[in-house]
Design a protein around this motif. Structure first.
Motif: not given
Lengths: 173, 120
Positions: A29-42
């Protein structure tokens, strides 16, 4: 496409992919949150001429999992191909990473014998060693090795016959 | 690892994300034919959907799980400190690896294993 649409379309895929890679649900769940933050940023930098959306999302997901293990200095738990990515930042294989190629891979695998197909799937999909495959299939180690070599030869032909698509490259994160 | 192997591993890893139906059916057929897999019950499907962890045989063995295939079916055993082997289910086997991983590589004591079995 905005990040909300990406979330709706890819959240389940991303969570299922990450869940297979990490032992604890909380970590996934933590990693998924990180992924979506990165997707939003990129997302503003995403170029559809350079990578299909699915490939782009997958690459960010994969790299985030690698970063997770690298941060924990736990590279023993990584499969070989992910561990290899720690050393290499540039990847030219994205031109083959699409659903069409996966479908063609299935067709190529169907041409193998049952035993060759089993060895290839167990070794390259499940990450089992040839010794583990020996235990799993009841084949001798020598037979497993032979099936692996003959199956791999067919896969080499399949991959070398794939025409390269221009313009796609792996996104560095 | 040569280039073909590297590409193959990448494609299969991408399949874990994309789940292309034709290839997934083929992968599931391979798994099914080897393990004598039966159709899952609704409870088992719900458990799987909740995200049950899957670890390789070698990972489980590191945590002290003994894996055997009996009539094509995977069975799990744990060995107590006195040398006695006990049968355990997949949940306990996965839990043993989770605990092993969290503790930085320490196997469970008999008491911890019994607790884990009681909770599963």
């Amino acid at each position: 496409m905005d990040v909300e649409k990406i979330y709706l379309e890819y959240h389940d895929k991303i969570f299922r992919y990450v869940r297979e890679k990490v032992g604890l649900k909380e970590d996934a769940e933590d990693i998924c949150s990180d992924i979506f933050l990165k997707l939003q940023k990129k997302l503003p930098e995403y170029n559809s001429n350079k990578a299909a959306m699915s490939t782009w999302v997958y690459t960010i997901a994969r790299n985030t999992v690698i970063d997770f293990y690298r941060t924990r200095h736990d590279t023993d738990e990584l499969s070989d191909e992910l561990a290899g990515e720690l050393a290499s930042e540039y990847d030219t294989d994205s031109e083959i990473m699409d659903r069409e190629t996966l479908s063609e891979l299935a067709a190529a695998l169907r041409k193998l014998t049952d035993e060759e197909r089993a060895v290839i799937v167990l070794h390259y999909y499940d990450g089992l060693s040839l010794a583990d495959i020996e235990k799993r299939t009841g084949l001798s180690y020598g037979q497993v090795k032979l099936r692996h070599n003959s199956g791999l030869k067919s896969m080499k032909k399949f991959l070398s016959d794939k025409p390269a698509k221009k313009g796609f490259h792996i996104v560095k994160t | 690892m040569d280039n073909t192997e590297r590409k193959l591993k990448k494609l299969f890893d991408y399949q874990k994300f994309e789940k292309e139906p034709g290839l997934q059916e083929l992968v599931d057929d391979v798994h099914g034919s080897l393990s004598g897999m039966r159709k899952l019950t609704d409870d088992e499907l719900e458990y799987a959907a909740a995200g049950a962890a899957r670890f390789s045989d070698s990972q489980l063995e590191k945590a002290g799980v003994n894996i055997k295939y009996v009539n094509g079916k995977k069975t799990y055993q744990a060995t107590l400190s006195g040398g006695k082997s006990i049968n355990i289910n997949e949940n306990v086997a996965m839990g043993m690896y989770d605990c092993y991983n969290l503790s930085g590589g320490t196997k469970l004591t008999d008491a911890q294993l019994k607790d884990l079995i009681a909770q599963s």
